[in-house]
Design a protein around this motif. Structure first.
Motif, PDB file in Angstrom:
ATOM      1  N   ALA A   1      64.405  10.329  84.209  1.00 43.33           N
ATOM      2  CA  ALA A   1      63.836  10.121  82.873  1.00 43.33           C
ATOM      3  C   ALA A   1      62.405  10.630  82.796  1.00 43.33           C
ATOM      4  N   ARG A   2      61.633  10.364  83.836  1.00 42.60           N
ATOM      5  CA  ARG A   2      60.214  10.725  83.819  1.00 42.60           C
ATOM      6  C   ARG A   2      60.008  12.228  83.675  1.00 42.60           C
ATOM      7  N   ASP A   3      60.829  13.001  84.385  1.00 46.83           N
ATOM      8  CA  ASP A   3      60.655  14.453  84.405  1.00 46.83           C
ATOM      9  C   ASP A   3      61.610  15.181  83.458  1.00 46.83           C
ATOM     10  N   GLY A   4      62.389  14.427  82.679  1.00 50.80           N
ATOM     11  CA  GLY A   4      63.304  15.051  81.730  1.00 50.80           C
ATOM     12  C   GLY A   4      64.368  15.907  82.392  1.00 50.80           C
ATOM     13  N   LEU A   5      64.869  15.457  83.551  1.00 49.35           N
ATOM     14  CA  LEU A   5      65.865  16.244  84.279  1.00 49.35           C
ATOM     15  C   LEU A   5      67.223  16.191  83.587  1.00 49.35           C
ATOM     16  N   VAL A   6      67.994  17.234  83.763  1.00 49.78           N
ATOM     17  CA  VAL A   6      69.349  17.321  83.216  1.00 49.78           C
ATOM     18  C   VAL A   6      70.335  17.025  84.333  1.00 49.78           C
ATOM     19  N   VAL A   7      71.093  15.922  84.198  1.00 48.94           N
ATOM     20  CA  VAL A   7      72.099  15.564  85.189  1.00 48.94           C
ATOM     21  C   VAL A   7      73.368  16.364  84.907  1.00 48.94           C
ATOM     22  N   LEU A   8      73.850  17.073  85.906  1.00 54.13           N
ATOM     23  CA  LEU A   8      75.037  17.912  85.759  1.00 54.13           C
ATOM     24  C   LEU A   8      76.300  17.068  85.918  1.00 54.13           C
ATOM     25  N   THR A   9      77.237  17.240  85.021  1.00 56.87           N
ATOM     26  CA  THR A   9      78.493  16.503  85.112  1.00 56.87           C
ATOM     27  C   THR A   9      79.321  17.021  86.285  1.00 56.87           C
ATOM     28  N   ASP A  10      80.255  16.220  86.719  1.00 60.32           N
ATOM     29  CA  ASP A  10      81.055  16.501  87.913  1.00 60.32           C
ATOM     30  C   ASP A  10      82.542  16.416  87.548  1.00 60.32           C
ATOM     31  N   PRO A  11      83.074  17.417  86.830  1.00 59.43           N
ATOM     32  CA  PRO A  11      84.441  17.318  86.314  1.00 59.43           C
ATOM     33  C   PRO A  11      85.518  17.194  87.384  1.00 59.43           C
ATOM     34  N   LYS A  12      85.251  17.644  88.598  1.00 68.95           N
ATOM     35  CA  LYS A  12      86.252  17.556  89.667  1.00 68.95           C
ATOM     36  C   LYS A  12      86.050  16.336  90.560  1.00 68.95           C
ATOM     37  N   ALA A  13      85.114  15.453  90.162  1.00 69.57           N
ATOM     38  CA  ALA A  13      84.845  14.224  90.918  1.00 69.57           C
ATOM     39  C   ALA A  13      84.600  14.518  92.402  1.00 69.57           C
ATOM     40  N   ALA A  14      83.773  15.519  92.668  1.00 72.67           N
ATOM     41  CA  ALA A  14      83.435  15.867  94.054  1.00 72.67           C
ATOM     42  C   ALA A  14      82.518  14.826  94.684  1.00 72.67           C
ATOM     43  N   ILE A  15      81.799  14.079  93.856  1.00 70.83           N
ATOM     44  CA  ILE A  15      80.879  13.054  94.342  1.00 70.83           C
ATOM     45  C   ILE A  15      81.491  11.684  94.054  1.00 70.83           C
ATOM     46  N   PRO A  16      81.620  10.821  95.067  1.00 70.09           N
ATOM     47  CA  PRO A  16      82.274   9.523  94.843  1.00 70.09           C
ATOM     48  C   PRO A  16      81.463   8.626  93.915  1.00 70.09           C
ATOM     49  N   PRO A  17      82.146   7.772  93.142  1.00 65.62           N
ATOM     50  CA  PRO A  17      81.445   6.876  92.208  1.00 65.62           C
ATOM     51  C   PRO A  17      80.765   5.725  92.940  1.00 65.62           C
ATOM     52  N   GLU A  18      79.767   5.169  92.304  1.00 67.24           N
ATOM     53  CA  GLU A  18      79.029   4.053  92.901  1.00 67.24           C
ATOM     54  C   GLU A  18      78.615   3.079  91.784  1.00 67.24           C
ATOM     55  N   HIS A  19      79.575   2.721  90.929  1.00 71.45           N
ATOM     56  CA  HIS A  19      79.296   1.766  89.872  1.00 71.45           C
ATOM     57  C   HIS A  19      78.999   0.386  90.458  1.00 71.45           C
ATOM     58  N   VAL A  20      78.158  -0.359  89.770  1.00 71.22           N
ATOM     59  CA  VAL A  20      77.832  -1.709  90.216  1.00 71.22           C
ATOM     60  C   VAL A  20      78.819  -2.692  89.599  1.00 71.22           C
ATOM     61  N   PHE A  21      79.237  -3.669  90.398  1.00 73.13           N
ATOM     62  CA  PHE A  21      80.175  -4.680  89.909  1.00 73.13           C
ATOM     63  C   PHE A  21      79.929  -6.000  90.625  1.00 73.13           C
TER      64      PHE A  21
END
Length: 292
Positions: free
Chosen positions: A216-236
């Motif tokens: 947020a501070r640097d206005g970076l653009v997060v690239l989407t990952d349509p092939k789910a190459a990076i595992p999820p890490e949602h909090v629960f």
């Protein structure tokens, strides 16, 4: 996913595997999480020492208190999210913030059901330990670029990186994280060739945690990952089932769709800046109409 049935041997291994903590090791689950599951008392919330864990735990505590449950926080923070999860399984605490991929890494042999992380966790956890539905927020690894880089190469997703040629570098503060994709993994998934730049903060493609304030501070653009190459890490919320009743579970569920990664990052930044987790949690919950 419907139609996917892992072999029974694999399921049994997964159920037995959480830190070698399920009762399969002794032929029974009795005693594995007998603490708060078997005695009356307050709902005890545990955290690790991070600002993120402490503020998420505060959110849970405020919601449970509003639902009429008696709540207290464990006396000392645990060393990591893995340790808080183990404490839930052991019955030392009733509930803790947990993260999908971190938890699964601690379960050798656990089988991921593609597209169904909730079922994967349910299959792998010992009886009496429940992974409640995850929030939208996740602290997982993301790849981001500056606004200028995104505009110059027309970057929106990881798939777009292939159009930028082979001169881009890959690095950043989270490049050494277990979930961080390597240059070779990205090449296999997306056909992109990147030069590894380690932990460099000036790499073209930055490997960061999703809650990194730099996004947020640097206005970076997060690239989407349509092939789910990076595992999820949602909090629960990881809970000892008898310790959190249905009204409490329903109260926790109210935060799921409202807590986004950007909002979790903002809450974490506030706590890092010195705000008490409870105060930050109450302010946010009231702003969303979840607390009076």
């Amino acid at each position: 996913m419907s139609g996917i049935r892992p072999p029974l041997r694999i399921v049994a291994l997964a159920v037995c595997s959480l830190f070698v903590l399920s009762g399969c090791a002794s032929g029974s689950t009795e005693g594995t999480h007998s603490g708060y599951a078997d005695r009356e008392g307050p709902t005890v919330i545990g955290t690790d020492g991070s600002a993120e864990s402490r503020v998420v735990a505060a959110l849970y505590g405020e919601l449970l208190t509003a639902a009429g449950e008696e709540v207290k926080t464990a006396g000392a923070p645990y060393a990591s999210a893995i340790d808080t999860a183990q404490a839930v399984v052991d019955g030392k605490i009733s509930i803790a913030p947990a993260y999908e991929s971190t938890l699964l890494r601690a379960m050798p042999g656990a089988q991921t059901m593609p597209g169904n992380m909730e079922a994967t966790l349910s299959m792998a956890l010992p009886p009496g330990i429940v992974a409640l539905p995850a929030a939208a927020a996740q602290r997982g690894i993301v790849l981001a670029v500056t606004g200028a880089t995104a505009e110059r190469h027309k970057l929106h997703s990881l798939a777009d990186l292939a159009k930028a040629g082979s001169h881009l570098t890959l690095g950043g503060s989270a490049s050494g994280d277990p979930d961080a994709p390597s240059a070779s993994a990205l090449k296999k998934a997306y056909g992109v060739t990147l030069t590894t730049a380690g932990t460099s903060k000036t790499a073209d493609v930055l490997v960061l945690r999703g809650t990194d304030p730099a996004i947020a501070r640097d206005g970076l653009v997060v690239l989407t990952d349509p092939k789910a190459a990076i595992p999820p890490e949602h909090v629960f919320p990881l809970i000892s089932a008898p310790a959190v009743d249905l009204p409490g579970r329903n109260a926790l569920a109210r935060v799921n769709t409202l807590l986004t990664t950007a909002q979790l990052a903002a809450l974490t930044s506030s706590v890092n800046a010195g705000e008490a987790p409870g105060k930050a949690a109450r302010t946010w919950l009231r702003s969303k109409g979840l607390l009076r």
